[in-house]
Design a protein around this motif. Structure first.
Motif, PDB file in Angstrom:
ATOM      1  N   GLY A 105      -8.275   6.232   7.513  1.00  0.00           N
ATOM      2  CA  GLY A 105      -8.055   5.415   8.705  1.00  0.00           C
ATOM      3  C   GLY A 105      -8.874   4.146   8.638  1.00  0.00           C
ATOM      4  O   GLY A 105      -9.390   3.767   7.581  1.00  0.00           O
ATOM      5  N   GLY A 106      -8.984   3.471   9.768  1.00  0.00           N
ATOM      6  CA  GLY A 106      -9.725   2.221   9.810  1.00  0.00           C
ATOM      7  C   GLY A 106      -9.158   1.166   8.891  1.00  0.00           C
ATOM      8  O   GLY A 106      -9.875   0.259   8.449  1.00  0.00           O
ATOM      9  N   PHE A 107      -7.848   1.252   8.589  1.00  0.00           N
ATOM     10  CA  PHE A 107      -7.233   0.356   7.623  1.00  0.00           C
ATOM     11  C   PHE A 107      -7.295  -1.086   8.109  1.00  0.00           C
ATOM     12  O   PHE A 107      -6.821  -1.424   9.181  1.00  0.00           O
TER      13      PHE A 107
ATOM     14  N   LEU B 182      -4.112   6.187  -2.448  1.00  0.00           N
ATOM     15  CA  LEU B 182      -4.988   6.461  -1.318  1.00  0.00           C
ATOM     16  C   LEU B 182      -5.264   7.957  -1.221  1.00  0.00           C
ATOM     17  O   LEU B 182      -4.480   8.776  -1.703  1.00  0.00           O
ATOM     18  N   PRO B 183      -6.353   8.330  -0.567  1.00  0.00           N
ATOM     19  CA  PRO B 183      -6.571   9.750  -0.249  1.00  0.00           C
ATOM     20  C   PRO B 183      -5.718  10.117   0.968  1.00  0.00           C
ATOM     21  O   PRO B 183      -6.067   9.814   2.098  1.00  0.00           O
TER      22      PRO B 183
ATOM     23  N   ILE C 159       0.837  -1.203   0.000  1.00  0.00           N
ATOM     24  CA  ILE C 159       0.000   0.000   0.000  1.00  0.00           C
ATOM     25  C   ILE C 159       0.871   1.252   0.000  1.00  0.00           C
ATOM     26  O   ILE C 159       0.643   2.196  -0.767  1.00  0.00           O
ATOM     27  N   LEU C 160       1.886   1.260   0.852  1.00  0.00           N
ATOM     28  CA  LEU C 160       2.759   2.430   0.952  1.00  0.00           C
ATOM     29  C   LEU C 160       3.539   2.674  -0.333  1.00  0.00           C
ATOM     30  O   LEU C 160       3.858   3.814  -0.668  1.00  0.00           O
TER      31      LEU C 160
ATOM     32  N   ASN D 106     -13.183  -2.953   5.250  1.00  0.00           N
ATOM     33  CA  ASN D 106     -11.778  -2.873   5.637  1.00  0.00           C
ATOM     34  C   ASN D 106     -11.002  -1.755   4.949  1.00  0.00           C
ATOM     35  O   ASN D 106      -9.927  -1.383   5.404  1.00  0.00           O
ATOM     36  N   MET D 107     -11.544  -1.274   3.841  1.00  0.00           N
ATOM     37  CA  MET D 107     -10.838  -0.242   3.063  1.00  0.00           C
ATOM     38  C   MET D 107     -11.709   0.982   2.837  1.00  0.00           C
ATOM     39  O   MET D 107     -11.580   1.667   1.826  1.00  0.00           O
ATOM     40  N   SER D 108     -12.587   1.279   3.783  1.00  0.00           N
ATOM     41  CA  SER D 108     -13.460   2.448   3.643  1.00  0.00           C
ATOM     42  C   SER D 108     -12.727   3.737   3.957  1.00  0.00           C
ATOM     43  O   SER D 108     -13.266   4.829   3.745  1.00  0.00           O
ATOM     44  N   GLY D 109     -11.519   3.617   4.490  1.00  0.00           N
ATOM     45  CA  GLY D 109     -10.781   4.810   4.901  1.00  0.00           C
ATOM     46  C   GLY D 109     -11.248   5.356   6.227  1.00  0.00           C
ATOM     47  O   GLY D 109     -10.956   6.499   6.581  1.00  0.00           O
TER      48      GLY D 109
END
Length: 371
Positions: free
Chosen positions: A132-134, A52-53, A46-47, A110-113
């Motif tokens: 967040g909420g990753f 991502l936003p 991911i990084l 899981n990926m709603s941010g």
């Protein structure tokens, strides 16, 4: 509440330990003070390249102590020690069938941010939403919000800095063998990739009585570790043709692919003997794998996929089962771990990328401040 978090501001950029505003837990949520968190290959991917936003707080192998619970939470109380894993909706067909790792709304939850169903966001920075909420937590932070569905209560005498990777890497590798493959004792098994997931698969295969146990990797130190953990043979594919060697012995009964490299996935399938089964664990977004259908047909081969607790696996039950194996000395995951302070997160990420650390674990200061 204001917390300290390792914040990502873009792909390929170092993480910055900064202040983030974290919402108070809603009725179904749990506030966990993170004591330790692992770094996983998914975080690295991911990084490196995922759009991502930004800003974003990642991390999904958290372990810590519950500080507050929402009014609707019944099974977890403040003071409980928990391991965090990915979350699930609890309502879809696969969740209702007891297979939450294959939740049909996995990506949505899981990926709603950090976006909740009511539209609110769990994380903010400078008054604006932060991702967040990753994977149900965002544990690269002093505190994380979770729910009863992804917070696994464990005994308080267990070391949280050893338990943290049970939430993802250890669970995923072991479940590939014990839950998805459901291996039979006495059958041969090869693991491609001696990272945390692959070595967890190796240890699980040893517990299940598989043999011989072969590990394929390009790093000599990891192959040596694999021998220490139960491998009976290792192969360095830079020096030898792994598929040819394995097929010279008639192929293997089971193959676990844990690199996420398409060509290695093909090798895992090609290494199988008659009626052999391969399970693909490594994450390979966008890659294509070439499989010869004639080989599948003429040799009766099976190719499976798996994630987290695997087929018929319930994370809370399975993680507790793995912890019992650890207590018995059958799953010595501490041999995979290298510890870093939270302030050393970029060094830990670098060590994970270059392979010098199999499973980096970050220890967070008890007061939630930066080290």
């Amino acid at each position: 509440m204001e917390i300290q978090a390792a914040v990502a501001h873009g792909n390929g950029q170092p993480l910055m330990i900064e202040a983030i505003d974290l919402d108070e837990p809603q009725a179904d949520e749990i506030l966990v003070r993170i004591v330790a968190t692992g770094i996983c290959g998914t975080d690295l991917g991911i990084l490196s390249h995922a759009p991502l936003p930004w800003p974003a707080v990642l991390g999904h192998e958290g372990a810590g102590i519950v500080e507050h619970v929402g009014s609707a939470v019944t099974g977890i109380t403040p003071g409980d020690h928990v391991v965090l894993t990915t979350t699930s909706c609890g309502r879809c067909a696969t969740c209702q069938q007891g297979q939450p790792s294959f939740c049909m709304r996995f990506r949505a939850v899981n990926m709603s941010g950090g976006r909740r169903a009511d539209g609110s966001c769990t994380h903010h920075q400078h008054g604006k939403p932060a991702f967040g909420g990753f994977l149900g937590q965002s544990s690269f932070a002093a505190y994380a919000l979770a729910t009863e569905r992804n917070a696994i209560r464990i005994d308080k005498d267990l070391p949280l800095d050893v338990m943290a990777p049970f939430g993802c890497g250890i669970q995923t590798g072991a479940a590939a063998v014990l839950n998805t493959l459901k291996v039979q004792a006495g059958k041969s098994l090869v693991v491609f990739g001696a990272g945390a997931v692959g070595l967890s698969a190796l240890m699980a295969a040893k517990i299940a009585g598989c043999g011989p146990l072969i590990v394929v990797d390009t790093k000599a130190d990891r192959l040596a570790l694999a021998m220490e953990l139960g491998a009976t043979r290792t192969i360095n594919p830079q020096e030898e043709d792994a598929v040819a060697l394995l097929q010279a012995d008639g192929g293997v009964g089971y193959a676990v692919e844990a690199t996420g490299i398409a060509s290695v996935m093909e090798n895992a399938v090609n290494a199988l003997g008659v009626n052999g089964v391969a399970v693909l664990v490594g994450v390979a977004p966008g890659q294509k794998v070439a499989i010869d259908p004639t080989a599948l047909q003429s040799r009766g081969l099976t190719v499976m996929g798996t994630i987290m607790a695997g087929r018929d696996g319930v994370p809370a039950l399975f993680v507790r089962k793995l912890i019992e194996f650890w207590k018995e000395g059958k799953l010595p995951v501490e041999k995979l771990i290298r510890y870093y302070e939270f302030s050393e997160i970029n060094e830990a990420i670098a060590a994970a990328k270059d392979g010098s650390a199999v499973k980096p674990i970050l220890r967070l200061p008890l007061n939630g401040e930066t080290a």
